[in-house]
Scaffold this active site. Structure first.
Site, PDB file in Angstrom:
ATOM      1  N   LEU A 250     -20.294  45.443  -7.668  1.00  0.00           N
ATOM      2  CA  LEU A 250     -20.914  45.939  -6.575  1.00  0.00           C
ATOM      3  C   LEU A 250     -19.942  45.621  -5.637  1.00  0.00           C
ATOM      4  O   LEU A 250     -19.277  44.485  -5.355  1.00  0.00           O
ATOM      5  CB  LEU A 250     -22.228  44.944  -6.625  1.00  0.00           C
ATOM      6  CG  LEU A 250     -23.521  45.146  -5.780  1.00  0.00           C
ATOM      7  CD1 LEU A 250     -23.962  46.376  -6.213  1.00  0.00           C
ATOM      8  CD2 LEU A 250     -24.416  44.061  -6.046  1.00  0.00           C
ATOM      9  N   HIS A 251     -19.760  46.342  -4.461  1.00  0.00           N
ATOM     10  CA  HIS A 251     -19.064  45.927  -3.336  1.00  0.00           C
ATOM     11  C   HIS A 251     -19.083  46.684  -2.087  1.00  0.00           C
ATOM     12  O   HIS A 251     -18.518  46.355  -1.115  1.00  0.00           O
ATOM     13  CB  HIS A 251     -17.455  46.048  -3.865  1.00  0.00           C
ATOM     14  CG  HIS A 251     -16.866  47.577  -3.861  1.00  0.00           C
ATOM     15  ND1 HIS A 251     -17.194  48.433  -4.736  1.00  0.00           N
ATOM     16  CD2 HIS A 251     -16.213  48.359  -2.863  1.00  0.00           C
ATOM     17  CE1 HIS A 251     -16.806  49.534  -4.469  1.00  0.00           C
ATOM     18  NE2 HIS A 251     -16.077  49.528  -3.256  1.00  0.00           N
ATOM     19  N   ARG A 252     -19.832  47.874  -2.085  1.00  0.00           N
ATOM     20  CA  ARG A 252     -19.954  48.691  -0.823  1.00  0.00           C
ATOM     21  C   ARG A 252     -20.857  47.730   0.127  1.00  0.00           C
ATOM     22  O   ARG A 252     -21.580  47.008  -0.080  1.00  0.00           O
ATOM     23  CB  ARG A 252     -20.767  49.836  -1.143  1.00  0.00           C
ATOM     24  CG  ARG A 252     -20.196  50.623  -2.096  1.00  0.00           C
ATOM     25  CD  ARG A 252     -19.844  51.798  -1.435  1.00  0.00           C
ATOM     26  NE  ARG A 252     -19.392  52.621  -2.459  1.00  0.00           N
ATOM     27  CZ  ARG A 252     -18.131  53.264  -2.467  1.00  0.00           C
ATOM     28  NH1 ARG A 252     -17.577  52.958  -1.240  1.00  0.00           N
ATOM     29  NH2 ARG A 252     -17.499  53.850  -3.401  1.00  0.00           N
ATOM     30  N   ASP A 330     -21.981  50.600  -7.730  1.00  0.00           N
ATOM     31  CA  ASP A 330     -21.789  51.349  -6.529  1.00  0.00           C
ATOM     32  C   ASP A 330     -20.258  51.801  -6.387  1.00  0.00           C
ATOM     33  O   ASP A 330     -19.958  52.147  -5.229  1.00  0.00           O
ATOM     34  CB  ASP A 330     -22.248  50.458  -5.166  1.00  0.00           C
ATOM     35  CG  ASP A 330     -21.139  49.084  -4.906  1.00  0.00           C
ATOM     36  OD1 ASP A 330     -20.306  49.263  -5.786  1.00  0.00           O
ATOM     37  OD2 ASP A 330     -21.666  48.589  -4.217  1.00  0.00           O
TER      38      ASP A 330
END
Ligand code: UD1
Length: 416
Positions: A250-252, A330
């Site tokens: 997850l990084h967005r 993501d």
């Protein structure tokens, strides 16, 4: 023989797996030229360079310069990838580091302009959709240089994504657009890109996957966990037997920057996924910071069934993906890898610039957004399905060679 000077650019983690095969394809092209006796004759000067029977790419030896903008700079986000993917050290590092988008783009442009003025390449080659891609594209065209974009034509239609802005600007400016799939080629046509500038070459990420999957498969999962575990719990080795786990990345900004989105996501994982499976979670630096800021870090790190990892290497991530029952992500690259590996992928986004990876196109990915209700439904449904690998056209491990060929053909066309 003529020399074609190509300057290529990388900036952030997802760029490294795209440039590695491109650089190898350049080396292969050059060694083919010097090692083939009949070709030597062809280069003796007697051949007519515009004779159509001769393949244009055979007239050029390539001189390659690699620029790293330094957007990602940690060993774990950058250096480790150069080493394991066998990417030569960059010739130039602009060392832009972290900052706001304007700071990253602005500083990259200032530094990159100096590089272009010194090296004067025939082509600037950019990959992907990160800030480095945008900044170097704009600078290249302002310096009146040829610009080639590898992975052109991807469109999510979502202008709140920084990557969508980067893609649109880069493609509008490029004069050679190398696309990973036919949907992307069509997107470019609809935007009015001249047909002769669009070349469908396939997905270069899959070159890297194919070159590294054997190595990844040979890694022991337990070793990966031991090397990267953040929370240092006694690993419950038996729960990871037979690859019985799920994984998340997850990084967005759309998922991690707002507490009202990130908190319910974390609660869903802890309360509804972990009772079924241990969760492997390599944490992106941005996400780690926000988990701490929102007071969620303690909750995650204290759960012995969350295997929280530092950012892992390419081979390690591929091994984790290969064995996972489900991937929550993501990341665009992971969607593509899951497609070819046949690993069910719940894509935590409302849209994707990679529709070819979706179940409706035969892929393994389902868009589930970031609403827990929807994720829960898709999770339960996906658990009941069996998936198989799919390979869109030209995702065959030879895209980089086609990229090199198209650049040299375009060079020859430009000469006429
Ligand atoms: C960038 C890309 C995104 C890509 C992602 C993969 C853009 C607009 N975004 O997002 O498309 O999917 O990389 O990782 O270009 N940081 C470190 N160490 C590093 C690099 C960054 O700790 O080596 C920290 C920075 O301090 C920053 C955060 O990570 O706070 C985010 O880095 P940044 O480069 O701004 O964007 P990403 O979110 O990584």
């Amino acid at each position: 023989m003529q020399v074609c000077k190509i300057l290529s650019v990388v900036g952030a983690r997802p760029n490294f797996m795209k440039i590695a095969p491109f650089i190898k394809a350049i080396a292969k092209h050059n060694s083919k030229l010097t090692n083939s006796p009949d070709r030597k004759e062809q280069f003796s000067g007697s051949a007519d360079p515009y004779d159509d029977k001769l393949i244009p790419e055979d007239f050029f030896k390539i001189e390659h310069i690699l620029v790293h903008t330094g957007q990602h700079y940690d060993v774990r986000m950058s250096g480790a990838f150069f080493k394991e993917l066998d990417i030569p050290d960059p010739d130039i590092n602009l060392e832009v580091g972290s900052g706001s988008h304007a700071e990253q783009v602005g500083f990259t442009m200032i530094e990159f302009e100096k590089v272009l003025r010194e090296y004067k390449p025939d082509w600037v080659v950019v990959v992907g959709d990160v800030n480095a891609t945008l900044a170097c594209s704009v600078t290249a065209r302002k310096e009146e240089m040829n610009l080639c974009h590898i992975e052109a034509g991807l469109r999510s239609g979502d202008m709140t994504m920084p990557e969508e802005i980067n893609r649109l600007v880069t493609d509008r400016l490029s004069n050679l657009l190398l696309t990973p799939d036919l949907i992307s080629s069509e997107n470019l046509r609809k935007e009015g890109t001249p047909e002769e500038n669009i070349k469908f070459v396939g997905n270069i990420m899959i070159d890297t996957l194919e070159a590294n999957r054997e190595k990844a498969a040979s890694l022991a999962l337990i070793k990966i966990l031991e090397e990267n575990l953040v929370n240092g719990f006694n690993l419950q080795k038996e729960v990871l037997k037979d690859d019985h786990y799920v994984a998340i990345t997850l990084h967005r900004p759309s998922n991690v920057d707002k507490r009202q989105i990130l908190e319910p996501l974390v609660s869903f994982l802890l309360e509804e996924v972990i009772p079924d499976f241990p969760l492997i979670w390599p944490v992106h630096p941005r996400t780690r910071k926000l988990l701490i800021d929102f007071g969620l870090w303690g909750k995650v790190i204290q759960n012995p069934n969350v295997l929280l990892l530092e950012p892992v290497s390419y081979h390690q991530m591929l091994r984790i993906t290969m064995g996972a029952k489900i991937i929550f992500t993501d990341s665009g690259g992971l969607q593509e890898e899951c497609c070819v590996l046949g690993v069910p992928c719940l894509t935590l986004r409302w849209n994707t610039e990679r529709p070819i990876t979706l179940a409706e196109h035969g892929g393994a990915s389902v868009l589930v957004g970031n609403n827990v209700e929807q994720i829960r439904k898709a999770y339960n449904f996906t658990l009941s399905l069996s998936h198989k690998p799919t390979r869109p056209p030209l995702w065959d491990g030879h895209t980089a060679e086609r990229c090199v060929k198209e650049i040299l053909r375009a060079t020859k066309r430009n000469e006429k």
